[in-house]
Design a protein around this motif. Structure first.
Motif, PDB file in Angstrom:
ATOM      1  N   ILE A 280      19.753  54.329  39.719  1.00 13.39           N
ATOM      2  CA  ILE A 280      20.055  55.089  38.756  1.00 13.39           C
ATOM      3  C   ILE A 280      18.849  56.008  38.130  1.00 13.39           C
ATOM      4  O   ILE A 280      18.956  56.993  37.763  1.00 13.39           O
ATOM      5  CB  ILE A 280      20.905  54.425  37.324  1.00 13.39           C
TER       6      ILE A 280
ATOM      7  N   ALA B   3      26.769  61.227  44.766  1.00 11.50           N
ATOM      8  CA  ALA B   3      27.007  60.071  45.092  1.00 11.50           C
ATOM      9  C   ALA B   3      26.214  59.861  46.644  1.00 11.50           C
ATOM     10  O   ALA B   3      25.616  58.872  47.038  1.00 11.50           O
ATOM     11  CB  ALA B   3      28.581  59.974  45.543  1.00 11.50           C
TER      12      ALA B   3
ATOM     13  N   SER C  17      22.737  59.143  46.191  1.00  9.84           N
ATOM     14  CA  SER C  17      22.459  57.589  45.573  1.00  9.84           C
ATOM     15  C   SER C  17      22.686  56.755  46.708  1.00  9.84           C
ATOM     16  O   SER C  17      22.062  55.591  46.588  1.00  9.84           O
ATOM     17  CB  SER C  17      22.998  57.432  44.504  1.00  9.84           C
TER      18      SER C  17
ATOM     19  N   LEU D  86      28.929  55.184  41.746  1.00  9.47           N
ATOM     20  CA  LEU D  86      28.126  55.850  41.049  1.00  9.47           C
ATOM     21  C   LEU D  86      28.407  55.918  39.369  1.00  9.47           C
ATOM     22  O   LEU D  86      27.875  55.808  38.891  1.00  9.47           O
ATOM     23  CB  LEU D  86      27.903  57.017  41.647  1.00  9.47           C
TER      24      LEU D  86
ATOM     25  N   SER E 122      31.518  57.439  45.033  1.00 10.32           N
ATOM     26  CA  SER E 122      31.488  58.333  43.765  1.00 10.32           C
ATOM     27  C   SER E 122      31.948  57.115  42.745  1.00 10.32           C
ATOM     28  O   SER E 122      31.470  57.064  41.610  1.00 10.32           O
ATOM     29  CB  SER E 122      32.652  59.341  43.837  1.00 10.32           C
TER      30      SER E 122
END
Length: 332
Positions: free
Chosen positions: A230, A251, A254, A261, A258
């Motif tokens: 994050i 998403a 990262s 996240l 989703s």
């Protein structure tokens, strides 16, 4: 006349003490003098400290006290006001255990007849009320810049750092350091009447219409967490905020689904990815409005929006002002 007790402690902000005393002592007085009428004071004030000792404020000024807070009959106190903490907050809290215990007496009382405020704090003075347990389960505010630390330390308090003044039951809080004038006018209206408050605001040339800290606040970093994914995503958003960004793209970026996240971002920052992106864009828009004469339409595009009307509504939601009004107030 009603008795107002201001609590003094070492490291307090002097203006939050002397300014409040001025307001209450001159309610019904200054306006009358301006108009050649007979003054009708409504309040007496006392500065109370530990053992009646002088109060050494953060600016180096020493204020003489009128007595000790231990001498005050808390059952019959009309109004007690805790001023801004000017020194490091942890230092003041750790050195005022006796004051915190004394404030805790108000926790067991229910003398708020007719919904009257009995205890109030200005700015970071809310930390002392919260430490005494007076704000648990109540709506409160404090200086926007210390709101994250306040939330972490006092999770049972319903904190609204966007608000300039909050009242919940018999407790009131005010936001930023100079919000003592807003708090004072508000309390004078409650304890005297609206006409006295309006006349005092006019006499002191105070804008009595303020109700939000939002125009003055900066984006809270929301980085008081240790989730590396994050944190990396926050870094990326703060660099690419003007681009078209979807949750699905974030998403993928990262490496999370989703749903994962959303869950991890909310847990880490207290906000959604979309909400965080909006806050970054609004902060960038503030900088443009403060430091340039770029038209609002261009500012809208620079921060990643196309529709000026939608952007203006969002900007007003975050700051309490339209982009044009914000520039008029804060632009160089």
């Amino acid at each position: 006349m009603q008795k107002v007790s201001i609590i003094g402690f070492d490291g307090a902000l002097a203006s939050a003490i002397t300014g409040v005393i001025d307001l209450f002592r001159l309610a019904g007085v200054t306006w009358a003098r301006i108009h050649g009428e007979q003054p009708v004071p409504h309040f007496t004030t006392r500065l109370l400290t530990r053992n009646g000792d002088p109060c050494r404020c953060i600016n180096g000024i020493t204020l003489l006290s009128d007595g000790s807070w231990d001498e005050l009959d808390t059952d019959n106190a009309d109004l007690v006001i805790v001023p801004t903490i000017g020194a490091p907050i942890d230092q003041v809290l750790s050195s005022n255990n006796d004051l915190i215990a004394w404030l805790g007496q108000f926790n067991n009382q229910n003398n708020s007849s007719a919904g009257q405020v009995r205890v109030a704090s200005n700015c970071t003075g809310a930390f002392l009320l919260a430490e005494a347990g007076l704000l648990n389960g109540k709506e409160a505010t404090t200086h926007w810049g210390f709101s994250n630390g306040f939330r972490q330390r006092y999770p049972l308090v319903n904190l609204h750092p966007d608000k300039l003044v909050t009242v919940d039951g018999d407790i009131a809080c005010a936001g930023g350091g100079m919000a003592w004038w807003d708090l004072g006018i508000h309390l004078i209206e409650r304890h005297a009447d609206a006409q006295v408050a309006r006349e005092l605001a006019k006499a002191f040339v105070i804008d009595a219409g303020r109700n939000s800290q939002a125009p003055y606040s900066a984006l809270q970093s929301k980085r008081y967490h240790s989730d590396p994914i994050i944190l990396d995503l926050q870094d990326w958003l703060e660099t690419h905020y003007s681009e078209t960004i979807t949750l699905a793209f974030l998403a993928t970026l990262s490496g999370l689904t989703s749903r994962s996240l959303m869950r991890r971002f909310k847990l880490a920052t207290g906000d959604t990815p979309t909400g965080y992106l909006q806050a970054i864009r609004i902060e960038a828009a503030r900088a443009h409005l403060e430091n340039s004469r770029v038209p609002v339409e261009e500012v809208t595009r620079l921060v990643g929006y196309e529709d000026v009307s939608s952007f203006s509504r969002l900007f007003r939601k975050h700051t309490g002002l339209s982009p044009g009004a914000y520039r008029s107030r804060f632009g160089r």
